[in-house]
Design a protein around this motif. Structure first.
Motif, PDB file in Angstrom:
ATOM      1  N   THR A 376      -1.211 -16.354 -27.639  1.00 37.09           N
ATOM      2  CA  THR A 376      -1.168 -17.740 -27.177  1.00 37.09           C
ATOM      3  C   THR A 376      -1.296 -17.809 -25.659  1.00 37.09           C
ATOM      4  O   THR A 376      -2.021 -18.649 -25.116  1.00 37.09           O
ATOM      5  CB  THR A 376       0.138 -18.414 -27.623  1.00 37.09           C
ATOM      6  OG1 THR A 376       0.218 -18.418 -29.054  1.00 37.09           O
ATOM      7  CG2 THR A 376       0.216 -19.840 -27.110  1.00 37.09           C
ATOM      8  N   VAL A 377      -0.587 -16.915 -24.964  1.00 39.55           N
ATOM      9  CA  VAL A 377      -0.668 -16.883 -23.501  1.00 39.55           C
ATOM     10  C   VAL A 377      -2.096 -16.540 -23.051  1.00 39.55           C
ATOM     11  O   VAL A 377      -2.642 -17.164 -22.131  1.00 39.55           O
ATOM     12  CB  VAL A 377       0.339 -15.861 -22.926  1.00 39.55           C
ATOM     13  CG1 VAL A 377       0.120 -15.674 -21.430  1.00 39.55           C
ATOM     14  CG2 VAL A 377       1.765 -16.326 -23.201  1.00 39.55           C
ATOM     15  N   ILE A 378      -2.704 -15.559 -23.706  1.00 44.94           N
ATOM     16  CA  ILE A 378      -4.079 -15.173 -23.358  1.00 44.94           C
ATOM     17  C   ILE A 378      -5.039 -16.332 -23.623  1.00 44.94           C
ATOM     18  O   ILE A 378      -5.955 -16.607 -22.832  1.00 44.94           O
ATOM     19  CB  ILE A 378      -4.497 -13.928 -24.151  1.00 44.94           C
ATOM     20  CG1 ILE A 378      -3.677 -12.718 -23.715  1.00 44.94           C
ATOM     21  CG2 ILE A 378      -5.986 -13.637 -23.955  1.00 44.94           C
ATOM     22  CD1 ILE A 378      -3.903 -11.483 -24.565  1.00 44.94           C
ATOM     23  N   SER A 379      -4.819 -17.053 -24.725  1.00 42.21           N
ATOM     24  CA  SER A 379      -5.671 -18.190 -25.055  1.00 42.21           C
ATOM     25  C   SER A 379      -5.573 -19.282 -23.994  1.00 42.21           C
ATOM     26  O   SER A 379      -6.588 -19.855 -23.566  1.00 42.21           O
ATOM     27  CB  SER A 379      -5.284 -18.743 -26.424  1.00 42.21           C
ATOM     28  OG  SER A 379      -6.022 -19.915 -26.723  1.00 42.21           O
ATOM     29  N   LEU A 380      -4.352 -19.570 -23.549  1.00 41.29           N
ATOM     30  CA  LEU A 380      -4.158 -20.592 -22.506  1.00 41.29           C
ATOM     31  C   LEU A 380      -4.805 -20.163 -21.189  1.00 41.29           C
ATOM     32  O   LEU A 380      -5.401 -20.979 -20.482  1.00 41.29           O
ATOM     33  CB  LEU A 380      -2.671 -20.865 -22.311  1.00 41.29           C
ATOM     34  CG  LEU A 380      -1.954 -21.549 -23.483  1.00 41.29           C
ATOM     35  CD1 LEU A 380      -0.458 -21.661 -23.202  1.00 41.29           C
ATOM     36  CD2 LEU A 380      -2.546 -22.925 -23.754  1.00 41.29           C
ATOM     37  N   ALA A 381      -4.690 -18.870 -20.881  1.00 41.12           N
ATOM     38  CA  ALA A 381      -5.339 -18.365 -19.665  1.00 41.12           C
ATOM     39  C   ALA A 381      -6.856 -18.492 -19.782  1.00 41.12           C
ATOM     40  O   ALA A 381      -7.547 -18.806 -18.802  1.00 41.12           O
ATOM     41  CB  ALA A 381      -4.941 -16.908 -19.432  1.00 41.12           C
ATOM     42  N   GLY A 382      -7.385 -18.256 -20.990  1.00 44.31           N
ATOM     43  CA  GLY A 382      -8.812 -18.411 -21.206  1.00 44.31           C
ATOM     44  C   GLY A 382      -9.273 -19.852 -21.027  1.00 44.31           C
ATOM     45  O   GLY A 382     -10.346 -20.111 -20.476  1.00 44.31           O
ATOM     46  N   LEU A 383      -8.454 -20.806 -21.477  1.00 46.19           N
ATOM     47  CA  LEU A 383      -8.784 -22.213 -21.280  1.00 46.19           C
ATOM     48  C   LEU A 383      -8.813 -22.567 -19.792  1.00 46.19           C
ATOM     49  O   LEU A 383      -9.681 -23.328 -19.339  1.00 46.19           O
ATOM     50  CB  LEU A 383      -7.778 -23.097 -22.013  1.00 46.19           C
ATOM     51  CG  LEU A 383      -7.897 -23.135 -23.538  1.00 46.19           C
ATOM     52  CD1 LEU A 383      -6.750 -23.930 -24.143  1.00 46.19           C
ATOM     53  CD2 LEU A 383      -9.230 -23.739 -23.967  1.00 46.19           C
TER      54      LEU A 383
END
Length: 474
Positions: A376-383
């Motif tokens: 989830t953290v990686i996904s938010l960073a990707g956004l």
């Protein structure tokens, strides 16, 4: 307060005589027009599942709810600029605002998906009237170059706020009041802008001898609609379906007519929408392609992730809207930094960096889609990476494209880039939506669509490397 109609031959009031020194209230009123346009491009995304549940229609219909607005907006932007010149920016701007308010109110009452799609298409027409006219009014009101530059910055910043507010406001309003509220919220904003504009905005000079390219406009709409319909229906029906083949044939025929029309020479009664001599510039031509790719990625990813977040990960509309904040917030403040960077080093480097960040951020969404905390953290960073990429790429492309055309055609050049970007948005929703399943955004379907978008964004980086100037020219 009522105003007398302005005759075509009436003298245009000097902004200083009519309003004194241009005030912040007038700038706010003009900026709210573009704010509404940008708000409606993103506020719809998180409400799509609720609209589908209420009105039905399946994935293809939801694609048209999104694309109906963007398609007409993209196709009419250049003609709207010509109408602003011919009939006066203030008049056309007010027509756009009144239409936007009325159509938004009626959209909330739509009882079927077909009616809503039609109303969204009409909203796109109204939105197209607001962008070039608001710019014309700002240019006419703020005659001092330094003040005009500051005003343009405020105008752009407020539009970025609309982009940021869209997913969050759409999610919160849908959860609290239903999807109808995302349309009703436009009405008071439009009415406030109408009140300010009516009281304070001066009329612009009218070029009554400028003709409208009717054939070019009709063929442009037909070409974009035919291509979009073919792409959308290719998912559920297949490429060999008669409907798809006919729509592609319409696209090809309308494109040929458009090109032949634009080859005609400009006369007192005819002004081509997009003079083909502009395409003699390699930077202009490939810059439009790159602009289309930017919005292909942005709008396509927003569409896919909105359905995926709510359909597969079971986010509520408000949570889905908040999840997009890392993407949308950078688009509100980073363009100011990008503008200064481009002025110092040229558009090539920032544009390349923007596309690479967008590609990486999109790939992250495809590869890290689990429910664990690290993913989830990686996904938010990707956004966030995707959002910063957008805010690097778009200002760079605007500088490059406008700088590649003659000064007297700068307005058409910037309008062409905006049209290309919105066309890319239509294609993004159509193509990536076709890669999803027919009813829900499954994990595998979403990942495939996002990876396709990431590859196309890498191509955008390559185009920027080969077509854009290393340094700006004066």
């Amino acid at each position: 307060m009522t105003t007398k109609p302005i005759r075509p031959d009436a003298p245009v009031a000097d902004p200083a005589e009519r309003t004194g020194r241009p005030g912040g209230l007038l700038l706010l009123g003009l900026s709210l027009g573009y704010f509404l346009v940008m708000l409606d491009t993103t506020i719809i995304t998180v409400a799509l599942p609720a609209i589908g549940a209420d009105l039905g229609g399946g994935l293809a219909a939801l694609q048209w709810v999104s694309n109906g607005y963007t398609l007409t907006f993209a196709a009419l932007l250049l003609t709207a600029g010509a109408w602003s010149d011919r009939y006066g920016g203030r008049r056309v701007f007010l027509i756009g605002l009144w239409s936007f308010a009325a159509l938004s109110g009626v959209s909330a009452l739509a009882g079927s998906i077909g009616v809503l799609i039609g109303l969204r298409a009409l909203l796109g027409v109204a939105g197209a009237l607001l962008v070039p006219t608001s710019l014309a009014l700002i240019a006419n009101t703020y005659t001092v170059p330094a003040e005009r530059a500051k005003a343009m910055g405020v105008w752009a910043a407020l539009s970025g706020t609309g982009l940021v507010a869209g997913p969050v406001a759409g999610g919160l309003l849908t959860d609290a009041f239903g999807w109808q509220a995302i349309f009703l919220v436009n009405v008071p904003v439009a009415l406030f802008s109408i009140w300010i504009t009516t009281r304070h905005a001066p009329e612009t000079a009218r070029k009554t001898n400028r003709g409208t390219d009717v054939t070019g406009q009709v063929s442009a709409v037909a070409a974009l609609a035919g291509l979009t319909y073919g792409l959308v229906q290719s998912g559920p029906l297949g490429w060999a379906a008669p409907e798809v083949l006919v729509s592609i044939a319409v696209f090809v025929a309308a494109t040929v007519i458009f090109v032949l029309t634009q080859r005609r020479q400009e006369t007192e009664k005819f002004s081509p929408m997009l003079p083909l001599r502009l395409f003699q510039s390699r930077t202009f031509s490939l810059g439009l392609v790159a602009g289309a790719i930017v919005n292909f990625g942005l709008s396509g990813v927003l569409f896919v992730l909105s359905l995926y977040f709510q359909g597969t990960r079971h986010f509520s509309p408000s949570v889905a809207g908040l999840a997009f904040l890392p993407l949308t917030i950078p688009t509100a403040f980073n363009p100011i930094f990008t503008g200064r960077l481009v002025a110092r080093v040229g558009p090539r480097g920032p544009a390349m960096a923007g596309f690479l960040m967008m590609a990486a951020g999109t790939a992250v969404q495809a590869l890290f889609n689990g429910d664990s905390v690290p993913e989830t953290v990686i996904s938010l960073a990707g956004l966030a990476l995707l959002g910063f990429g957008v805010s690097f790429a778009i200002p760079s492309l605007l500088t490059a494209v406008v700088g590649a055309v003659p000064k007297e055609l700068a307005g058409i050049g910037s309008g062409a880039l905006n049209s290309a970007r919105q066309t890319g948005a239509v294609m993004g929703v159509a193509v990536l939506g076709a890669l999803l399943s027919s009813t829900t955004a499954s994990t595998s379907g979403a990942s495939t669509a996002l990876l396709v978008a990431a590859v196309l964004l890498l191509i955008g980086a390559g185009i920027s490397a080969t077509a854009l100037a290393r340094k700006t020219t004066t």
